[in-house]
Scaffold this motif. Structure first.
Motif: not given
Length: 384
Positions: A254, A310, A328
């Motif tokens: 990320n 996810w 998010q």
């Protein structure tokens, strides 16, 4: 939170299905505080003292089996029951925690006090993200990818969908960039067999064919990698200020610009991290996570399943700051969120499917946090 709340009584009412909406909200809110996690574990251990999980009231078990138990088994990778149907204590307690949290969100949405769909609380509503992406060649050609096909494969310098339909019909050794917008995601198999899932508002640059002593790609945003093993040609992921050296591994990265940090979560295998212009090169082991935020690497053990959920269509939060949760949501629903006034000290514990409409997700967050959000077009802000 009222310190005089009788948590034991509320938990007992919860397990025998006699709890009302207000009491459920109080119980769930109590466990939003990280300092109360030990008390939750104690209650769960007492409740699940037997060797089977069938103690969950039948009406609850039937309604949330797909939401909680199957998800735990298939997506999180916890150890499954043996042929005799016995479950280890660690697995049972972990499952109990997630069932409790999933039940909380499930019943918050199911038992809306007005008996109406969450979307009716809002003037407008927004659909969740889909499979959307563009492929850009180094020549500047832009290909809008077919969302229904979900994945592209780069093979022998040619890009095609899984069904064989060509995307780019000219063989080349050029560099390619797969990019997803807010509200989009896509999957790509690289020429070496490595598979990459790209999350919303992200981009991956890679060569049509790997050559030389290493396989190098560049990532902006978030992606999950399953790297094809090749010891003679290491796989390297470059992000803002960091490089990840891989031999054959599954991991999540990320590295969004607006997060001001790079988070690397290792699922299995081994990776070595390095910073640009620095000799520091720590290694990660499965179940460990590195956070690079300026000063250096901070490494800790985590539940890796939370950070790759996810990819399997889930929002999974455990003691996740509300502001991070909202980021998010913002990317997946293609929103412009005004963070003014949103508390930074609220932590969220929840499991919510990413295929829900925005109103459903915000409705759950409102019930958990006692806040109220307003949607206007694609703008979301906290109501005073």
């Amino acid at each position: 939170m009222n310190k005089e709340i009788n948590v034991e009584l509320l938990f007992e009412k919860y397990t025998n299905n006699s709890i009302d909406d207000e009491e459920l909200f109080q119980l769930h809110s109590f466990f939003q505080t990280g300092n109360n996690e030990e008390q939750l574990n104690t209650l769960l251990q007492a409740y699940f003292a037997s060797e089977v999980t069938s103690d969950i009231p039948e009406e609850k078990s039937a309604e949330v089996a797909d939401l909680a138990w199957i998800e735990i088994q298939q997506n999180i990778g916890l150890r499954k029951p043996t042929l005799m149907g016995r479950i280890s204590w660690i697995t049972k307690v972990a499952a109990a925690v997630l069932i409790f949290l999933s039940l909380s969100v499930y019943f918050i949405l199911k038992n809306d006090s007005a008996g109406k769909l969450a979307s009716k609380d809002y003037i407008t509503d927004i659909q969740p993200g889909t499979n959307r992406a563009s492929l850009i060649s180094s020549k500047g050609t832009v290909y809008q990818l077919n969302g229904e096909k979900q994945e592209i494969i780069t093979e022998n310098g040619i890009v095609h969908y899984k069904d064989g339909t060509l995307v780019e019909n000219e063989e080349s050794d050029q560099n390619l960039t797969l990019t997803t917008p807010k509200g989009g995601q896509y999957c790509v198999t690289l020429s070496d067999g490595t598979k990459v899932w790209l999350n919303a508002a992200s981009s991956l640059s890679y060569p049509a064919t790997f050559s030389g002593k290493e396989r190098r790609v560049e990532l902006l945003g978030e992606a999950y990698f399953e790297v094809h093993h090749n010891a003679s040609q290491p796989f390297i992921v470059s992000t803002r200020g960091q490089q990840i050296r891989v031999l054959g591994t599954s991991f999540n990265v990320n590295a969004y610009n607006d997060d001001n940090k790079t988070v690397t979560t290792l699922v299995n295998g081994r990776v070595q991290l390095s910073r640009d212009g620095n000799d520091e090169a720590p290694q990660l082991h499965p179940g460990e996570q590195s956070v690079l935020a300026g000063a250096g690497f901070e490494i800790a053990e985590v539940d890796a399943s939370l950070f790759i959920a996810w990819k399997d269509g889930q929002f999974r939060f455990k003691a996740t700051p509300l502001t991070e949760v909202m980021r998010q949501v913002e990317r997946w629903y293609n929103l412009d969120i005004d963070y003014t006034g949103i508390p930074t000290d609220i932590q969220i514990h929840a499991s919510i499917s990413r295929d829900k409409k925005l109103s459903t997700v915000l409705h759950a967050l409102e019930k958990i946090t006692d806040l109220k959000f307003e949607i206007k077009g694609r703008s979301v802000k906290l109501m005073r």
